[in-house]
Design a protein around this motif. Sequence first.
Motif, PDB file in Angstrom:
ATOM      1  N   PRO A 155       9.972  -2.657   1.242  1.00 14.63           N
ATOM      2  CA  PRO A 155       8.810  -2.672   0.411  1.00 14.63           C
ATOM      3  C   PRO A 155       8.420  -1.742  -0.416  1.00 14.63           C
ATOM      4  O   PRO A 155       7.855  -0.696  -1.415  1.00 14.63           O
ATOM      5  CB  PRO A 155       7.454  -3.222   1.079  1.00 14.63           C
ATOM      6  N   GLY A 156       9.113  -0.341   1.089  1.00 10.70           N
ATOM      7  CA  GLY A 156       8.904   1.072   0.585  1.00 10.70           C
ATOM      8  C   GLY A 156       7.473   0.959   0.065  1.00 10.70           C
ATOM      9  O   GLY A 156       6.479   2.403   0.285  1.00 10.70           O
ATOM     10  N   ALA A 157       6.572   0.201   0.940  1.00 15.22           N
ATOM     11  CA  ALA A 157       5.186   0.029   1.019  1.00 15.22           C
ATOM     12  C   ALA A 157       4.244  -0.372   2.281  1.00 15.22           C
ATOM     13  O   ALA A 157       5.125  -0.978   2.900  1.00 15.22           O
ATOM     14  CB  ALA A 157       4.536   0.333   0.425  1.00 15.22           C
ATOM     15  N   ALA A 158       3.302   0.530   3.128  1.00 14.87           N
ATOM     16  CA  ALA A 158       2.574  -0.547   4.344  1.00 14.87           C
ATOM     17  C   ALA A 158       2.294  -2.181   3.421  1.00 14.87           C
ATOM     18  O   ALA A 158       2.248  -2.341   2.007  1.00 14.87           O
ATOM     19  CB  ALA A 158       1.544   0.209   4.304  1.00 14.87           C
ATOM     20  N   SER A 159       1.849  -2.762   4.791  1.00 12.97           N
ATOM     21  CA  SER A 159       1.357  -4.501   4.422  1.00 12.97           C
ATOM     22  C   SER A 159      -0.153  -4.715   4.369  1.00 12.97           C
ATOM     23  O   SER A 159      -0.394  -5.886   3.777  1.00 12.97           O
ATOM     24  CB  SER A 159       2.067  -4.986   5.367  1.00 12.97           C
ATOM     25  N   MET A 160      -1.051  -3.823   5.003  1.00 18.39           N
ATOM     26  CA  MET A 160      -2.185  -4.546   5.247  1.00 18.39           C
ATOM     27  C   MET A 160      -2.920  -5.183   4.484  1.00 18.39           C
ATOM     28  O   MET A 160      -4.172  -5.436   4.394  1.00 18.39           O
ATOM     29  CB  MET A 160      -3.180  -3.466   5.995  1.00 18.39           C
ATOM     30  N   GLY A 198       1.195  -7.135  -4.082  1.00 22.07           N
ATOM     31  CA  GLY A 198       0.905  -5.514  -3.399  1.00 22.07           C
ATOM     32  C   GLY A 198      -0.222  -4.767  -4.018  1.00 22.07           C
ATOM     33  O   GLY A 198      -0.005  -5.253  -5.597  1.00 22.07           O
ATOM     34  N   ARG A 199      -0.553  -3.842  -3.897  1.00 18.90           N
ATOM     35  CA  ARG A 199      -1.855  -3.527  -4.253  1.00 18.90           C
ATOM     36  C   ARG A 199      -1.097  -2.557  -6.014  1.00 18.90           C
ATOM     37  O   ARG A 199      -2.083  -2.282  -6.771  1.00 18.90           O
ATOM     38  CB  ARG A 199      -3.516  -3.394  -3.406  1.00 18.90           C
ATOM     39  N   ASP A 200       0.020  -1.813  -4.982  1.00 19.47           N
ATOM     40  CA  ASP A 200       0.335  -0.966  -5.737  1.00 19.47           C
ATOM     41  C   ASP A 200       1.821  -0.869  -6.224  1.00 19.47           C
ATOM     42  O   ASP A 200       2.251  -0.449  -6.645  1.00 19.47           O
ATOM     43  CB  ASP A 200       0.404   0.388  -4.462  1.00 19.47           C
ATOM     44  N   ARG A 201       1.386  -2.370  -6.388  1.00 20.17           N
ATOM     45  CA  ARG A 201       2.501  -2.903  -6.653  1.00 20.17           C
ATOM     46  C   ARG A 201       3.008  -1.889  -8.203  1.00 20.17           C
ATOM     47  O   ARG A 201       4.068  -2.058  -9.238  1.00 20.17           O
ATOM     48  CB  ARG A 201       3.245  -4.175  -7.265  1.00 20.17           C
ATOM     49  N   ALA A 202       2.002  -1.835  -9.187  1.00 21.66           N
ATOM     50  CA  ALA A 202       2.148  -0.925 -11.124  1.00 21.66           C
ATOM     51  C   ALA A 202       3.167   0.490 -10.242  1.00 21.66           C
ATOM     52  O   ALA A 202       3.429   0.671 -10.818  1.00 21.66           O
ATOM     53  CB  ALA A 202       0.932  -0.873 -11.386  1.00 21.66           C
ATOM     54  N   LEU A 203       2.870   0.840  -9.100  1.00 21.91           N
ATOM     55  CA  LEU A 203       3.412   2.090  -9.075  1.00 21.91           C
ATOM     56  C   LEU A 203       4.480   2.065  -9.418  1.00 21.91           C
ATOM     57  O   LEU A 203       5.545   3.005  -9.486  1.00 21.91           O
ATOM     58  CB  LEU A 203       2.379   3.024  -8.114  1.00 21.91           C
ATOM     59  N   VAL A 225      11.997  -7.089 -14.212  1.00 26.12           N
ATOM     60  CA  VAL A 225      11.162  -6.748 -13.123  1.00 26.12           C
ATOM     61  C   VAL A 225      10.132  -8.185 -13.580  1.00 26.12           C
ATOM     62  O   VAL A 225       9.407  -8.176 -14.261  1.00 26.12           O
ATOM     63  CB  VAL A 225      10.622  -5.374 -13.358  1.00 26.12           C
ATOM     64  N   VAL A 226      10.044  -8.129 -12.285  1.00 24.48           N
ATOM     65  CA  VAL A 226       8.808  -9.478 -12.336  1.00 24.48           C
ATOM     66  C   VAL A 226       7.372  -9.245 -10.813  1.00 24.48           C
ATOM     67  O   VAL A 226       7.758  -8.689 -10.160  1.00 24.48           O
ATOM     68  CB  VAL A 226       9.411 -10.353 -11.282  1.00 24.48           C
ATOM     69  N   GLU A 227       6.412  -9.306 -11.522  1.00 25.12           N
ATOM     70  CA  GLU A 227       5.123  -8.646 -10.562  1.00 25.12           C
ATOM     71  C   GLU A 227       4.547 -10.022 -10.390  1.00 25.12           C
ATOM     72  O   GLU A 227       4.556 -11.222 -11.004  1.00 25.12           O
ATOM     73  CB  GLU A 227       4.227  -8.167 -11.265  1.00 25.12           C
ATOM     74  N   VAL A 228       4.374 -10.385  -8.824  1.00 25.84           N
ATOM     75  CA  VAL A 228       3.871 -11.800  -8.654  1.00 25.84           C
ATOM     76  C   VAL A 228       3.017 -11.317  -8.033  1.00 25.84           C
ATOM     77  O   VAL A 228       2.390 -10.875  -7.182  1.00 25.84           O
ATOM     78  CB  VAL A 228       4.729 -12.094  -7.182  1.00 25.84           C
ATOM     79  N   ASP A 229       1.642 -12.029  -8.325  1.00 22.54           N
ATOM     80  CA  ASP A 229      -0.008 -12.063  -7.879  1.00 22.54           C
ATOM     81  C   ASP A 229       0.100 -13.025  -7.524  1.00 22.54           C
ATOM     82  O   ASP A 229      -0.516 -14.287  -8.287  1.00 22.54           O
ATOM     83  CB  ASP A 229      -0.528 -11.180  -9.733  1.00 22.54           C
ATOM     84  N   THR A 230      -0.665 -13.379  -6.481  1.00 29.65           N
ATOM     85  CA  THR A 230      -0.997 -15.090  -6.046  1.00 29.65           C
ATOM     86  C   THR A 230      -2.257 -14.240  -5.366  1.00 29.65           C
ATOM     87  O   THR A 230      -3.002 -15.629  -4.493  1.00 29.65           O
ATOM     88  CB  THR A 230      -0.400 -15.559  -5.173  1.00 29.65           C
ATOM     89  N   GLY A 231      -2.960 -13.587  -5.896  1.00 31.44           N
ATOM     90  CA  GLY A 231      -4.398 -13.210  -5.610  1.00 31.44           C
ATOM     91  C   GLY A 231      -4.568 -13.135  -3.459  1.00 31.44           C
ATOM     92  O   GLY A 231      -3.959 -12.215  -3.382  1.00 31.44           O
ATOM     93  N   LEU A 271       0.631  -0.874  -0.316  1.00 35.52           N
ATOM     94  CA  LEU A 271      -0.316  -0.194   0.066  1.00 35.52           C
ATOM     95  C   LEU A 271       1.176   1.285  -0.150  1.00 35.52           C
ATOM     96  O   LEU A 271       1.638   1.704   0.846  1.00 35.52           O
ATOM     97  CB  LEU A 271      -0.900   0.186   1.236  1.00 35.52           C
ATOM     98  N   ALA A 272       1.027   2.003  -1.625  1.00 37.92           N
ATOM     99  CA  ALA A 272       2.154   3.119  -0.978  1.00 37.92           C
ATOM    100  C   ALA A 272       1.306   4.415  -0.431  1.00 37.92           C
ATOM    101  O   ALA A 272       2.534   5.660   0.059  1.00 37.92           O
ATOM    102  CB  ALA A 272       2.013   3.157  -2.875  1.00 37.92           C
ATOM    103  N   LYS A 273       0.072   4.832   0.552  1.00 36.57           N
ATOM    104  CA  LYS A 273      -0.232   5.615   1.005  1.00 36.57           C
ATOM    105  C   LYS A 273      -0.182   7.090   0.450  1.00 36.57           C
ATOM    106  O   LYS A 273       0.427   7.824   1.378  1.00 36.57           O
ATOM    107  CB  LYS A 273       0.332   5.624   2.502  1.00 36.57           C
ATOM    108  N   GLY A 274      -0.232   7.155  -0.939  1.00 41.27           N
ATOM    109  CA  GLY A 274       0.152   7.990  -1.964  1.00 41.27           C
ATOM    110  C   GLY A 274       1.269   9.181  -2.631  1.00 41.27           C
ATOM    111  O   GLY A 274       1.804   9.582  -2.714  1.00 41.27           O
ATOM    112  N   ALA A 275       2.534   7.802  -1.640  1.00 41.15           N
ATOM    113  CA  ALA A 275       3.390   7.849  -2.239  1.00 41.15           C
ATOM    114  C   ALA A 275       4.077   7.886  -3.293  1.00 41.15           C
ATOM    115  O   ALA A 275       3.683   7.062  -4.274  1.00 41.15           O
ATOM    116  CB  ALA A 275       4.513   7.073  -1.451  1.00 41.15           C
ATOM    117  N   SER A 276       5.094   8.405  -4.498  1.00 42.22           N
ATOM    118  CA  SER A 276       5.822   8.247  -5.369  1.00 42.22           C
ATOM    119  C   SER A 276       6.479   7.185  -5.172  1.00 42.22           C
ATOM    120  O   SER A 276       7.329   7.825  -4.972  1.00 42.22           O
ATOM    121  CB  SER A 276       6.505   9.350  -6.097  1.00 42.22           C
ATOM    122  N   PHE A 277       7.394   6.663  -6.248  1.00 45.31           N
ATOM    123  CA  PHE A 277       8.291   5.650  -5.880  1.00 45.31           C
ATOM    124  C   PHE A 277       9.690   5.980  -7.429  1.00 45.31           C
ATOM    125  O   PHE A 277      10.776   5.801  -7.488  1.00 45.31           O
ATOM    126  CB  PHE A 277       8.319   4.333  -6.892  1.00 45.31           C
TER     127      PHE A 277
END
Length: 485
Positions: A456-461, A405-410, A424-430, A381-387
Motif C-alpha cells: 500500500p505505501g501507506a498506513a492502514s488505520m 483508502g483515505r489518501d488514494r487521490a495522492l 487506475v481503478v479507485e475502490v471506495d466502499t465507504g 494513510l500517507a503520513k505526509g509522504a509523496s508518491f
Amino acid sequence: MTVETLGRESSWEGVRAVVGGLGVSGFAAADTLQHLGASVVALDDGDDDALREKATLLEILGVDVRLGSGSTARLPEGDIDLVVTSPGWRPSTAILLEAAARDIPVWGEVELAWRLRGEGAAPWLAVTGTNGKTTTVQMLEAILRAEGLNALAVGNVGTPVLEAVMNPEPFDVLAVELSSYQLHWSSSISAEASAVLNLAPDHLDWHGGLDAYAADKGRIYDRTQLACVYNVQDAETERLVEEADVVEGCRAIGFTLGIPAPGMIGLVDDAIADRAYITGRLSSAAELGSIRDLAAADGELPAPHNVANALAAAALARAHGVAPRAVRDGLRSFTPDAHRIAEVARIGGVRWVDDSKATNTHAAQASLQSFEHVVWVAGGLAKGASFDELVIATRDRLRAAILVGRDRALVAEALARHAPDVPVVEVDTGETDPMDRVVEVAASLAREGDTVLLAPGAASMDQFRNYSARGDSFAAAVHRLRDRP
C-alpha cells in the motif's frame, strides 16, 4: 533528588511519575515504575474493553489510572518528577509541551529501560531505518541463537525493551528494534553496535520534516561502543555515522549488495563476504554463508532488500563476536513474519502477494521492484509522504493500479503525472472492508504471469485496525476467489 540519577538498584520512593498512553510500552512502564516504588499516574484518552482490563490490573498494583476523553489534556495537579510518553505521541502533544515548560524530564519506555539495566546487563545491538527493522532484528536474533546465546528481539518488534531488561532471568544480548519515535525520546542509550538500514521520507507529519526525521534516526549511533553499521547504497546513513558522537575506538562498518571493500560486509557472487571483522581484511574475506541460505521453501531467492537486511544483521552479529557458522545457520533457520512479501496463492497463472507491511513509499518501492509485472494495490494513510518518486521508479512494472483508502487521490495524482498509461481503478466502499471488491477488480486486470501485489505505501488505520488486519482481509478475499466453483 533527581530522576536522572536513579537506576535499577535505587529507591524510587517519593518519585511521582506520569505515564502517557497504555499501549504495550506504556503498560510496561507503569507496571515497572510502580514495582520500583514510584507513585504512578497512567493516562489514556481511550476507554475500551482492552484498556479497562489493563487499568484494572494496574489499579490492583496501586497505579492511579485515568481513562477516557480529556484524560491526557493536561498533567495531573501537584509535583511531577518524570513523564514517560507513549512513542506515538507527537512532541507537540499538550502535556509534553507542559512538561517541557515545567522542566520535567520526558523519557520514552526505551530510555527508561536503558537506565534500569542492572550490573552486567545484556548489551544492545540496535537497529533502525525506514524499512526492514523488524526483519533485521529477527534475523539477528536467529543468528545470535545459532551461536548458542540467550538472545531476544525486542522493542518496536513487539516485546517491550523494558520487559526484557526487567526479566529475572537475564539475557546474553538483546536485538533492539527502535523506531524514530522511540529514538526521539532517548538520550543516554549506548549500544554495543547500531545500524541505520536506510532512510526515506516517512512519519514527516510527526517529526515536522525530513531533516528532523533523519536526525532522530541518527541518534541511534550516538555513544555506540564498537560498530556503527551503515548502508553503502544509502549515503545518508554514512553521513549520520560521520556526525555521531561515538565511544572512542568505535568503527564504521558498511554493508553492500556489491563486492565489499575493506571494512564492509557484502556479496561475492552468491556468497556473503566479511571484510570487516577479520585480521586479513585488506587482502581477503571470510565467507559467512550464501544468499541461498535465505531462499524460500520453493527455492525462490530473496528480494534484494531482504538480502540487505541479512547483511546488516550479519554485521551486527559479527560485532558481538559470533562465528561465521552462526551467521549461516541463523539465516538458514530464519522464517519471515506474515504480511512481508508473503505469497497468498497462485490462481490461473497469477501470483497474489501480501506485503501489507509496506506502510510507506520506500517499502512499497522495494516490494514492487521484486516483481516484473504488477497489478498494484495501494493507498491508505500517507503520513505526509509523496508518491512521485515511487511511481517514477516502478512505472515500467505496473500493469494497473487499484487504489483504496483515505489518501488514494495522492497515489492517483502521482500516477497521472508520471505513468498516465497505467490503468487506475479507485475502490471506495465507504466504511466497509474493500478487499473483496479489490480482488475482483485485480482478477479482471491481471494476466498470466502477473503478480497482484498488496504493497500500500501507506498506513492502514483509516480502514483497518492495523497492517496485519489489512493483509488478513486481502488474503481471505483471495482465498474466496480461489475457492469459487
